[in-house]
Design a protein around this motif. Sequence first.
Motif, PDB file in Angstrom:
ATOM      1  N   UNK A 302       0.812  -1.219   0.000  1.00 30.47           N
ATOM      2  CA  UNK A 302       0.000   0.000   0.000  1.00 30.47           C
ATOM      3  C   UNK A 302       0.842   1.263   0.000  1.00 30.47           C
ATOM      4  N   UNK A 303       0.547   2.184   0.925  1.00 30.85           N
ATOM      5  CA  UNK A 303       1.271   3.466   0.972  1.00 30.85           C
ATOM      6  C   UNK A 303       2.590   3.362   1.739  1.00 30.85           C
ATOM      7  N   UNK A 304       2.907   2.169   2.287  1.00 31.72           N
ATOM      8  CA  UNK A 304       4.026   2.060   3.233  1.00 31.72           C
ATOM      9  C   UNK A 304       5.345   2.565   2.660  1.00 31.72           C
ATOM     10  N   UNK A 305       5.658   2.124   1.423  1.00 31.34           N
ATOM     11  CA  UNK A 305       6.926   2.495   0.817  1.00 31.34           C
ATOM     12  C   UNK A 305       7.023   4.015   0.640  1.00 31.34           C
ATOM     13  N   UNK A 306       5.947   4.612   0.127  1.00 32.10           N
ATOM     14  CA  UNK A 306       5.944   6.080  -0.099  1.00 32.10           C
ATOM     15  C   UNK A 306       6.058   6.809   1.235  1.00 32.10           C
ATOM     16  N   UNK A 307       5.385   6.289   2.260  1.00 30.81           N
ATOM     17  CA  UNK A 307       5.438   6.925   3.576  1.00 30.81           C
ATOM     18  C   UNK A 307       6.851   6.870   4.141  1.00 30.81           C
ATOM     19  N   UNK A 308       7.471   5.671   4.107  1.00 26.49           N
ATOM     20  CA  UNK A 308       8.808   5.519   4.695  1.00 26.49           C
ATOM     21  C   UNK A 308       9.818   6.440   4.006  1.00 26.49           C
ATOM     22  N   UNK A 309       9.729   6.504   2.663  1.00 33.22           N
ATOM     23  CA  UNK A 309      10.670   7.344   1.928  1.00 33.22           C
ATOM     24  C   UNK A 309      10.438   8.808   2.205  1.00 33.22           C
ATOM     25  N   UNK A 310       9.170   9.196   2.186  1.00 32.37           N
ATOM     26  CA  UNK A 310       8.847  10.592   2.438  1.00 32.37           C
ATOM     27  C   UNK A 310       9.220  11.000   3.846  1.00 32.37           C
ATOM     28  N   UNK A 311       8.940  10.122   4.794  1.00 30.88           N
ATOM     29  CA  UNK A 311       9.196  10.423   6.201  1.00 30.88           C
ATOM     30  C   UNK A 311      10.702  10.523   6.468  1.00 30.88           C
ATOM     31  N   UNK A 312      11.474   9.614   5.877  1.00 32.72           N
ATOM     32  CA  UNK A 312      12.919   9.579   6.140  1.00 32.72           C
ATOM     33  C   UNK A 312      13.690  10.630   5.331  1.00 32.72           C
ATOM     34  N   UNK A 313      13.231  10.918   4.120  1.00 32.76           N
ATOM     35  CA  UNK A 313      14.045  11.774   3.245  1.00 32.76           C
ATOM     36  C   UNK A 313      13.425  13.129   2.920  1.00 32.76           C
ATOM     37  N   UNK A 314      12.174  13.336   3.275  1.00 33.04           N
ATOM     38  CA  UNK A 314      11.516  14.588   2.915  1.00 33.04           C
ATOM     39  C   UNK A 314      11.871  15.722   3.871  1.00 33.04           C
ATOM     40  N   UNK A 315      11.314  16.912   3.592  1.00 31.65           N
ATOM     41  CA  UNK A 315      11.598  18.057   4.461  1.00 31.65           C
ATOM     42  C   UNK A 315      10.356  18.498   5.231  1.00 31.65           C
ATOM     43  N   UNK A 316       9.261  17.746   5.128  1.00 34.54           N
ATOM     44  CA  UNK A 316       8.042  18.094   5.888  1.00 34.54           C
ATOM     45  C   UNK A 316       8.339  17.994   7.380  1.00 34.54           C
ATOM     46  N   UNK A 317       7.701  18.866   8.171  1.00 31.72           N
ATOM     47  CA  UNK A 317       7.986  18.885   9.609  1.00 31.72           C
ATOM     48  C   UNK A 317       7.004  18.054  10.411  1.00 31.72           C
ATOM     49  N   UNK A 318       5.839  17.773   9.803  1.00 22.90           N
ATOM     50  CA  UNK A 318       4.829  17.012  10.546  1.00 22.90           C
ATOM     51  C   UNK A 318       4.075  16.069   9.612  1.00 22.90           C
ATOM     52  N   UNK A 319       3.891  14.839  10.049  1.00 19.85           N
ATOM     53  CA  UNK A 319       3.067  13.868   9.314  1.00 19.85           C
ATOM     54  C   UNK A 319       1.850  13.550  10.163  1.00 19.85           C
ATOM     55  N   UNK A 320       0.664  13.603   9.539  1.00 17.01           N
ATOM     56  CA  UNK A 320      -0.568  13.223  10.238  1.00 17.01           C
ATOM     57  C   UNK A 320      -1.068  11.942   9.575  1.00 17.01           C
ATOM     58  N   UNK A 321      -1.090  10.850  10.326  1.00 18.80           N
ATOM     59  CA  UNK A 321      -1.540   9.574   9.779  1.00 18.80           C
ATOM     60  C   UNK A 321      -2.923   9.232  10.325  1.00 18.80           C
ATOM     61  N   UNK A 322      -3.778   8.716   9.461  1.00 20.01           N
ATOM     62  CA  UNK A 322      -5.092   8.259   9.898  1.00 20.01           C
ATOM     63  C   UNK A 322      -5.042   6.733   9.963  1.00 20.01           C
ATOM     64  N   UNK A 323      -5.210   6.197  11.163  1.00 21.63           N
ATOM     65  CA  UNK A 323      -5.087   4.750  11.374  1.00 21.63           C
ATOM     66  C   UNK A 323      -6.346   4.244  12.080  1.00 21.63           C
ATOM     67  N   UNK A 324      -6.900   3.156  11.575  1.00 20.21           N
ATOM     68  CA  UNK A 324      -8.072   2.576  12.226  1.00 20.21           C
ATOM     69  C   UNK A 324      -7.687   2.082  13.620  1.00 20.21           C
ATOM     70  N   UNK A 325      -8.626   2.243  14.568  1.00 17.00           N
ATOM     71  CA  UNK A 325      -8.286   1.967  15.962  1.00 17.00           C
ATOM     72  C   UNK A 325      -7.827   0.516  16.189  1.00 17.00           C
ATOM     73  N   UNK A 326      -8.460  -0.426  15.490  1.00 17.13           N
ATOM     74  CA  UNK A 326      -8.080  -1.822  15.708  1.00 17.13           C
ATOM     75  C   UNK A 326      -6.737  -2.181  15.066  1.00 17.13           C
ATOM     76  N   UNK A 327      -6.169  -1.263  14.281  1.00 15.98           N
ATOM     77  CA  UNK A 327      -4.859  -1.529  13.666  1.00 15.98           C
ATOM     78  C   UNK A 327      -3.753  -0.742  14.384  1.00 15.98           C
ATOM     79  N   UNK A 328      -4.167   0.149  15.276  1.00 16.52           N
ATOM     80  CA  UNK A 328      -3.222   1.093  15.883  1.00 16.52           C
ATOM     81  C   UNK A 328      -2.080   0.400  16.609  1.00 16.52           C
ATOM     82  N   UNK A 329      -2.436  -0.598  17.417  1.00 16.58           N
ATOM     83  CA  UNK A 329      -1.436  -1.245  18.262  1.00 16.58           C
ATOM     84  C   UNK A 329      -0.288  -1.842  17.449  1.00 16.58           C
ATOM     85  N   UNK A 330      -0.626  -2.362  16.253  1.00 20.31           N
ATOM     86  CA  UNK A 330       0.419  -2.996  15.454  1.00 20.31           C
ATOM     87  C   UNK A 330       1.338  -1.951  14.808  1.00 20.31           C
ATOM     88  N   UNK A 331       0.894  -0.704  14.737  1.00 21.87           N
ATOM     89  CA  UNK A 331       1.721   0.316  14.084  1.00 21.87           C
ATOM     90  C   UNK A 331       2.613   1.078  15.052  1.00 21.87           C
TER      91      UNK A 331
END
Lengths: 370, 221
Positions: A302-331
């Motif tokens: 899914x979006x994981x690869x784009x997220x990891x690259x953007x998060x590690x190499x981008x210049x954005x200062x804040x990421x807001x992720x929307x995660x379903x509550x039942x999936x939260x613990x695993x993330x």
Amino acid sequence: MKVEHAPRGFLALVAFAGIALQFSGSLMYSSLALAVWMVALWIFNPCVLRRMWMPRFWTITLVVALGSGLLIGAHDEVFLGIPISTLGLYAGALMVIRGAFIFALAGWASKALANSGLDRLASRFGAQNLAISAGVALDLLPGLSDRIQGARHAKANVQRRGRWKSAYLSAVNLLADCAMMADNMAKEGRGPSLVIITGPIGAGKTHTAKVLAHKIKSLGVSVGGVIQPRHEDGESYLLEDVATGRRWRFASFDPHRPEGKTGYRFFEQGWTIAASRLQWAALHMSVVMLDEVGLLEADGKGHWSAFRHGFDNGSARLWVLVVRKDRLESFIPRLGRIESIIDVGEPVDVEDLASSLVELVDRSKVETKE
Amino acid sequence: MNALRTHSRARFWAQAASFGALWGGVEITLGAFIHTMRIPFSGVLLAAFGAAILVAQRQIVPMRGLSLATGAVAALCKSMSPGGVILGPMVGILSEAMAVEFALLFAPRARVGALLAGCLAASVTVLHQVLSLWVYYGGRILDLLFEAVSKVGQLGGTGTDAGWWAVGLLGNLIIAVGAAGGLLGWYLGKDVERIVNPGPVATLSTRAVGSALGSEVTDEG
């Protein structure tokens, strides 16, 4: 604890004397060393003596002694009709006495060196990194032990056919969590901040994210990324670029899904668009939004690869992720330092939230300049 | 350059801490379970699990010395184990880590290295058991073991060699369990790497992006 107060120096001296007596090879000296050591433990450290009650070890010891009498040396005596060797019995008795002495010695040394003692020892030998690392590991240990136990019990609940696959996937997830936890620890304090919007299905997570993006924009901070609102037909999802408001078809309900599965059919080009918009936002925007982080992302898709690259190499200062509550613990273990988790299941003041996030972005920009 | 080196060192020790805690946790929880179930050769099974963890780790982070450092951290974690004597298991963990480090020294990401790492870790466990017996009971214990093996063969009426054949078979079985652990670690590592180090974002050619962007949903559509 008694071990802490025991005269370690004195016990160490007795231990060395006992070891020296073993070199003579005499049964009498070895027995004397064992007796002195037992008395010393009984006086100064009885808990180690209690720990010596290990039936398995003593059974093996007995077998060794008897085995020596039966197998080693010439059989010069008969006991209960069985020919035995006195030399073998002597050797066996010596082995048993030595074994008991070294076992008792190891029991004391283990206890004396355990926990902080080993850390101190590591530091003393210049292995500070190892000592720090061990300290961190000991902090992680209870959580990881729970996960290992959990994975073992979860396996039992799955049908036999899928049991091994399920166990394998649990192991993959556990190892991935460990690796990412370590990476997050290593870059602690650097990189963008992370905020999570969560809540059950249909609680309004995507709507909250959209309103939040709008409020942040109105406070003069650039926002990009993608959200996935439901289409008016109620059966498909769209992909919306937060920066421009442009929309594309992203997923539709699959009527031919395999039985028992609630599946969506994704438009291949949707992923390409999402990746390109996330890449662009990570490089040019201060805040990046990413919606519907879930099952696919947990599996590295899914979006994981784009997220990891953007998060590690981008210049954005804040990421807001929307995660379903039942999936939260695993993330959580994979995401590192999370500034805040907003549950839309409870009332949220979006205006107030937007102001605090803008403050967070400003603070982060100042820190980066410094 | 200095910052890069510092970050690399921080990553090395963070990985050692994280995976060391995992291995230590496996040794404490699963180890206690296996020992309680009285499963024979529980040490070999735990060594195979340990090798799997270390091999998987090296697929994700191929840093030299990491397996040894992870083993040292796991051994320190084992000191929390509520058992009576922990020095022996700690030495065991360290020697397994050393064996894996040696096997992965030259080809940390090759399948053959993973197999070798598993085999060595399992063999080292048996060697450690024999050495422990030697430390506890002295050199005579080895004579006793050799005699016992020969006598077992004679008792079976198949000659002294039969005992050694049985020992050889057992040795092969132990090595096979270790190899399975190493191989499992290799596959796990490859799957974990896909999550931890996802390859570069799908090559987004301008044409593909342009055509995809052109499929925009309008209010009319």
